[in-house]
Design a protein around this motif. Structure first.
Motif, PDB file in Angstrom:
ATOM      1  N   ARG A  44       0.873  -1.172   0.000  1.00 35.85           N
ATOM      2  CA  ARG A  44       0.000   0.000   0.000  1.00 35.85           C
ATOM      3  C   ARG A  44       0.908   1.219   0.000  1.00 35.85           C
ATOM      4  O   ARG A  44       1.635   1.470   0.965  1.00 35.85           O
ATOM      5  CB  ARG A  44      -0.898  -0.002   1.230  1.00 35.85           C
ATOM      6  CG  ARG A  44      -1.611   1.313   1.518  1.00 35.85           C
ATOM      7  CD  ARG A  44      -2.593   1.700   0.423  1.00 35.85           C
ATOM      8  NE  ARG A  44      -3.476   2.748   0.856  1.00 35.85           N
ATOM      9  CZ  ARG A  44      -3.384   4.012   0.490  1.00 35.85           C
ATOM     10  NH1 ARG A  44      -2.428   4.392  -0.336  1.00 35.85           N
ATOM     11  NH2 ARG A  44      -4.241   4.902   0.913  1.00 35.85           N
TER      12      ARG A  44
ATOM     13  N   TRP B  38      -2.279   0.357  -4.609  1.00 38.79           N
ATOM     14  CA  TRP B  38      -2.257  -1.023  -4.126  1.00 38.79           C
ATOM     15  C   TRP B  38      -1.730  -1.965  -5.196  1.00 38.79           C
ATOM     16  O   TRP B  38      -2.108  -1.868  -6.358  1.00 38.79           O
ATOM     17  CB  TRP B  38      -3.664  -1.501  -3.765  1.00 38.79           C
ATOM     18  CG  TRP B  38      -4.159  -1.037  -2.446  1.00 38.79           C
ATOM     19  CD1 TRP B  38      -5.000   0.019  -2.222  1.00 38.79           C
ATOM     20  CD2 TRP B  38      -3.881  -1.604  -1.164  1.00 38.79           C
ATOM     21  NE1 TRP B  38      -5.250   0.145  -0.876  1.00 38.79           N
ATOM     22  CE2 TRP B  38      -4.575  -0.847  -0.203  1.00 38.79           C
ATOM     23  CE3 TRP B  38      -3.096  -2.676  -0.740  1.00 38.79           C
ATOM     24  CZ2 TRP B  38      -4.517  -1.137   1.146  1.00 38.79           C
ATOM     25  CZ3 TRP B  38      -3.047  -2.959   0.611  1.00 38.79           C
ATOM     26  CH2 TRP B  38      -3.750  -2.194   1.546  1.00 38.79           C
TER      27      TRP B  38
ATOM     28  N   SER C 289      -4.366  -1.883  -8.430  1.00 37.34           N
ATOM     29  CA  SER C 289      -5.505  -0.993  -8.189  1.00 37.34           C
ATOM     30  C   SER C 289      -5.689  -0.002  -9.340  1.00 37.34           C
ATOM     31  O   SER C 289      -4.799   0.206 -10.163  1.00 37.34           O
ATOM     32  CB  SER C 289      -5.324  -0.236  -6.869  1.00 37.34           C
ATOM     33  OG  SER C 289      -4.232   0.657  -6.936  1.00 37.34           O
TER      34      SER C 289
END
Length: 187
Positions: free
Chosen positions: A51, A79, A102
């Motif tokens: 993250r 992410w 992500s």
């Protein structure tokens, strides 16, 4: 640039290598692993994820107030994760993995902030790719044969992302692919 005094042609270009930029990043990396017996074999699970909280570039070190926040824009996902499952039974091994990326902005954070209601596709959308592999180790020989498929479900990259540039290189631009081979381990 040096020029010939008579013809005025360029005869030499002198350049200096300078490190005039800086980078500051922060985030959290985590991994979890679990293993247990299953139907006479062994099941292994493993999750690795990142993250990114901040990815800040300072183009010129002389003015540290000027920076660019790249986090969440194309090439810098907030992410990334890989989930792996492996089942081994005697000389057989079955692997499955899912790669997650992500959603990212197709424009800079500054550009998006100035026009958040743009009607063009501003985000890439998230992607998950699944890969599978089966392997058999020939007993007492050191040889292993394997076959597999990358991008099992043939997921395309986002629109106008071809997997050939820095930002789009995170995506699978080839589509589904197959592979096979042998490994040898010296005993």
């Amino acid at each position: 640039v040096r020029r010939d005094p008579v013809t005025n042609e360029v005869i030499f270009i002198e350049t200096l290598v300078q490190n005039i930029s800086a980078l500051k990043t922060s985030g959290i990396d985590f991994g979890t692993y679990y293993s247990h017996p299953l139907f006479g074999g062994r099941m292994n699970w493993n999750l690795d994820a990142t993250r990114v909280i901040s990815y800040q570039e300072f183009p010129f070190q002389e003015d540290k107030t000027q920076s660019i926040q790249d986090n969440g824009v194309l090439g810098f996902p907030e992410w990334k994760a890989v989930l792996r499952a492996r089942y081994t039974l005697q000389d057989w091994r079955f692997d499955w993995s899912a790669r997650y990326i992500s959603s990212m902005l197709r424009v800079s954070n500054e550009s998006f902030a100035s026009n958040p209601t743009s009607i063009t596709p501003v985000r890439t959308g998230s992607r998950t790719y699944s890969d599978v592999k089966v392997a058999y180790s020939f007993p007492k020989s050191g040889w292993q044969a394997y076959v597999g498929i990358n991008n099992l479900f043939d997921r395309d990259p986002p629109v106008n992302q071809f997997g050939t540039t820095f930002g789009s290189g995170l995506y699978d631009g080839i589509g589904r692919s197959y592979f096979a081979g042998f490994n040898y381990r010296f005993l």
